[in-house]
Design a protein around this motif. Structure first.
Motif, PDB file in Angstrom:
ATOM      1  N   SER A 185       9.567   1.963   6.584  1.00 33.09           N
ATOM      2  CA  SER A 185       9.186   1.750   5.191  1.00 33.09           C
ATOM      3  C   SER A 185       9.130   0.259   4.914  1.00 33.09           C
ATOM      4  CB  SER A 185      10.198   2.420   4.253  1.00 33.09           C
ATOM      5  OG  SER A 185      11.507   1.946   4.522  1.00 33.09           O
ATOM      6  N   PHE A 186       8.251  -0.123   3.984  1.00 30.23           N
ATOM      7  CA  PHE A 186       8.030  -1.526   3.653  1.00 30.23           C
ATOM      8  C   PHE A 186       8.114  -1.698   2.142  1.00 30.23           C
ATOM      9  CE2 PHE A 186       5.786  -0.538   7.531  1.00 30.23           C
ATOM     10  CZ  PHE A 186       6.176  -1.553   8.390  1.00 30.23           C
ATOM     11  N   SER A 187       8.532  -2.865   1.728  1.00 31.39           N
ATOM     12  CA  SER A 187       8.682  -3.157   0.306  1.00 31.39           C
ATOM     13  C   SER A 187       7.309  -3.364  -0.327  1.00 31.39           C
ATOM     14  CB  SER A 187       9.529  -4.417   0.103  1.00 31.39           C
ATOM     15  OG  SER A 187      10.802  -4.247   0.679  1.00 31.39           O
ATOM     16  N   THR A 188       7.067  -2.677  -1.415  1.00 24.84           N
ATOM     17  CA  THR A 188       5.795  -2.768  -2.126  1.00 24.84           C
ATOM     18  C   THR A 188       6.047  -2.803  -3.629  1.00 24.84           C
ATOM     19  OG1 THR A 188       5.534  -0.353  -2.161  1.00 24.84           O
ATOM     20  CG2 THR A 188       4.517  -1.556  -0.330  1.00 24.84           C
ATOM     21  N   THR A 189       5.022  -3.166  -4.358  1.00 30.55           N
ATOM     22  CA  THR A 189       5.036  -3.129  -5.806  1.00 30.55           C
ATOM     23  C   THR A 189       3.673  -2.642  -6.288  1.00 30.55           C
ATOM     24  OG1 THR A 189       5.478  -4.389  -7.814  1.00 30.55           O
ATOM     25  CG2 THR A 189       4.285  -5.525  -6.056  1.00 30.55           C
ATOM     26  N   LYS A 190       3.568  -2.348  -7.569  1.00 35.88           N
ATOM     27  CA  LYS A 190       2.331  -1.816  -8.140  1.00 35.88           C
ATOM     28  C   LYS A 190       1.581  -2.918  -8.869  1.00 35.88           C
ATOM     29  CE  LYS A 190       2.538   2.589  -7.061  1.00 35.88           C
ATOM     30  NZ  LYS A 190       2.859   3.580  -8.110  1.00 35.88           N
ATOM     31  N   TRP A 191       0.276  -2.977  -8.611  1.00 39.31           N
ATOM     32  CA  TRP A 191      -0.631  -3.881  -9.318  1.00 39.31           C
ATOM     33  C   TRP A 191      -1.867  -3.089  -9.712  1.00 39.31           C
ATOM     34  CZ3 TRP A 191      -5.576  -5.671  -7.553  1.00 39.31           C
ATOM     35  CH2 TRP A 191      -6.185  -6.597  -8.424  1.00 39.31           C
ATOM     36  N   ARG A 192      -1.992  -2.789 -11.012  1.00 43.95           N
ATOM     37  CA  ARG A 192      -3.125  -2.037 -11.560  1.00 43.95           C
ATOM     38  C   ARG A 192      -3.327  -0.711 -10.837  1.00 43.95           C
ATOM     39  NH1 ARG A 192      -7.640  -6.851 -12.646  1.00 43.95           N
ATOM     40  NH2 ARG A 192      -6.264  -8.165 -13.930  1.00 43.95           N
ATOM     41  N   GLY A 193      -2.225  -0.032 -10.580  1.00 49.57           N
ATOM     42  CA  GLY A 193      -2.293   1.296 -10.002  1.00 49.57           C
ATOM     43  C   GLY A 193      -2.324   1.361  -8.494  1.00 49.57           C
ATOM     44  N   ARG A 194      -2.391   0.254  -7.794  1.00 54.20           N
ATOM     45  CA  ARG A 194      -2.399   0.265  -6.331  1.00 54.20           C
ATOM     46  C   ARG A 194      -1.225  -0.540  -5.805  1.00 54.20           C
ATOM     47  NH1 ARG A 194      -5.766  -4.590  -4.601  1.00 54.20           N
ATOM     48  NH2 ARG A 194      -5.426  -3.779  -2.510  1.00 54.20           N
ATOM     49  N   LYS A 195      -0.806  -0.203  -4.583  1.00 62.55           N
ATOM     50  CA  LYS A 195       0.347  -0.858  -3.986  1.00 62.55           C
ATOM     51  C   LYS A 195      -0.066  -2.159  -3.302  1.00 62.55           C
ATOM     52  CE  LYS A 195       3.173   3.233  -3.101  1.00 62.55           C
ATOM     53  NZ  LYS A 195       3.909   4.011  -2.062  1.00 62.55           N
ATOM     54  N   VAL A 196       0.769  -3.177  -3.452  1.00 62.97           N
ATOM     55  CA  VAL A 196       0.600  -4.438  -2.740  1.00 62.97           C
ATOM     56  C   VAL A 196       1.938  -4.768  -2.086  1.00 62.97           C
ATOM     57  CG1 VAL A 196      -1.242  -5.323  -4.205  1.00 62.97           C
ATOM     58  CG2 VAL A 196       1.135  -5.767  -4.820  1.00 62.97           C
ATOM     59  N   ALA A 197       1.874  -5.467  -0.965  1.00 57.06           N
ATOM     60  CA  ALA A 197       3.073  -5.770  -0.193  1.00 57.06           C
ATOM     61  C   ALA A 197       3.884  -6.870  -0.863  1.00 57.06           C
ATOM     62  CB  ALA A 197       2.681  -6.191   1.225  1.00 57.06           C
ATOM     63  N   VAL A 198       5.203  -6.761  -0.729  1.00 59.77           N
ATOM     64  CA  VAL A 198       6.145  -7.772  -1.198  1.00 59.77           C
ATOM     65  C   VAL A 198       6.930  -8.253   0.021  1.00 59.77           C
ATOM     66  CG1 VAL A 198       8.078  -8.290  -2.718  1.00 59.77           C
ATOM     67  CG2 VAL A 198       6.323  -6.682  -3.448  1.00 59.77           C
ATOM     68  N   TYR A 199       6.820  -9.542   0.334  1.00 63.06           N
ATOM     69  CA  TYR A 199       7.484 -10.121   1.502  1.00 63.06           C
ATOM     70  C   TYR A 199       8.630 -11.002   1.029  1.00 63.06           C
ATOM     71  CZ  TYR A 199       3.236  -8.667   3.910  1.00 63.06           C
ATOM     72  OH  TYR A 199       2.196  -7.938   4.420  1.00 63.06           O
TER      73      TYR A 199
END
Length: 397
Positions: free
Chosen positions: A322-336
């Motif tokens: 599993s990888f850390s992600t967040t939501k941006w306008r309904g889609r997931k983007v990676a958080v490093y």
């Protein structure tokens, strides 16, 4: 005379195999170079002097050759100025570049994977002893080291590197056959796998990431600062590709992972001990007093068979990464997390000594073609350090 053996006539002149032979260079005439030619939709004809037509051979007929090679011709390179919006977004997507990389065979896991998900080792002689060493030259920051010879590829994860370095037979099984054919038997026996290969790969991946991100942090304005990675602070920004966070994203579950791994290892130890000494009591092939045992054993159990003793399921023991992600306008983007990936000292050196709790701690890399290389390095380092289990994800509004 009938029945008499006829002697073979020997030639007067014998040509030695070493005698030089005369070579002739001829130009093959094709199409109009053969003379007057008439064409239709399917083939060409050579016009004779009397006006009759003689069909050309298919190998000399330009119409036939063009029809045969129309599906084997190389396509023209795409023009970036005429890209559609979808093609532009695909060109700026690091995941598409990683999946579109050439597929290569990972001999350690016997799987075919994109080379963007693999680590590569090459042979380089030691500067003092000249013994062949396996080194990750492809991720080294030094441009003087050029890889040579067939490589060794394996999954870009530290557990895979630790397994290969556990004993010689593990990494010898991942050696390419072409490499074994090129090396002499003595040189193959001297082939060395460094004991600190796992730490070396991590250090080189961190150096590549720091070298690439230094360009972003060396000039103010190349990164967009935000208060936090939550979606309420990201929705107002255009073209968000990934988020860089100065700080740790580890949770309480990550701290308990080591204790859970020790418990699992202890359970496996007792399972193996119980199966060795009491497995026959649970095997219907050996104990006919069991309710589900056959009345008479007519066959031996196969080699893969194990007695039905309860054991922790493999999927529960090794869940997906599993990888850390967040939501941006309904889609997931990676958080490093720079602290988790690079270490606290390296992250502070990269970001700057002026980073405090009240300063900038979160930045956004926008989607662009120039950002693909940095995001692919971050993704590879994240995959190398990834662990199964709980992960951090900001709560939605």
């Amino acid at each position: 005379m009938p029945g008499r053996c006829v002697s073979r006539v020997t030639p007067c002149v014998r040509r030695s195999h070493q005698a030089p032979r005369r070579a002739y260079v001829t130009n093959v005439l094709r199409g109009d170079a053969l003379g007057p030619v008439a064409r239709d939709e399917h083939q060409s004809f050579r016009v004779r002097k009397d006006g009759s037509k003689l069909p050309l051979a298919p190998i000399l007929d330009p119409v036939v050759v063009e029809q045969r090679t129309r599906w084997t011709q190389m396509k023209a390179r795409p023009d970036p100025t005429n890209f559609t919006p979808f093609q532009k977004r695909l060109l700026e997507n690091p995941y598409a570049h990683a999946l579109a990389s050439p597929a290569r065979f990972d001999r350690s896991t016997s799987t075919l994977l994109p080379s963007g998900l693999l680590l590569t080792l090459y042979i380089k002689p030691h500067p003092e002893t000249s013994d062949p060493w396996l080194l990750p030259l492809s991720i080294s920051t030094s441009n003087a080291q050029k890889p040579r010879g067939p490589p060794i590829r394996f999954l870009a994860h530290r557990h895979t590197a630790a397994y290969l370095g556990r004993k010689k037979s593990n990494w010898r099984g991942a050696v390419e056959r072409r490499l074994m054919a090129l090396l002499e038997p003595k040189a193959l026996e001297k082939l060395i796998w460094r004991e600190d290969m796992t730490e070396l790969l991590l250090r080189l991946l961190q150096d590549r990431v720091m070298d690439k991100l230094a360009w972003y942090y060396s000039w103010r304005g190349r990164l967009t600062a935000v208060p936090s990675p939550s979606n309420e602070h990201l929705d107002s920004i255009e073209d968000v590709s990934c988020v860089l966070f100065y700080g740790s994203l580890k949770t309480r579950a990550d701290e308990l992972r080591r204790e859970a791994e020790d418990i699992v290892l202890d359970i496996d130890k007792w399972y193996l001990l119980f199966r060795t000494h009491f497995g026959s009591y649970f095997d219907p092939h050996q104990n006919s007093n069991l309710p589900h045992a056959p009345s008479r054993t007519t066959h031996k159990p196969p080699g893969w068979y194990e007695p039905p003793i309860p054991r922790l399921a493999a999927r529960a023991q090794f869940p997906p990464l599993s990888f850390s992600t967040t939501k941006w306008r309904g889609r997931k983007v990676a958080v490093y997390s720079l602290t988790d990936l690079l270490g606290e000292e390296n992250a502070k050196q990269l970001v700057g000594k002026g980073v405090t709790g009240e300063g900038e701690r979160c930045w956004i890399i926008k989607r662009a073609r120039q950002s693909v290389a940095a995001e692919m390095l971050l993704m590879r380092l994240q995959s190398y350090l990834a662990e199964p289990g709980a992960f951090w994800e900001p709560k939605a509004n």
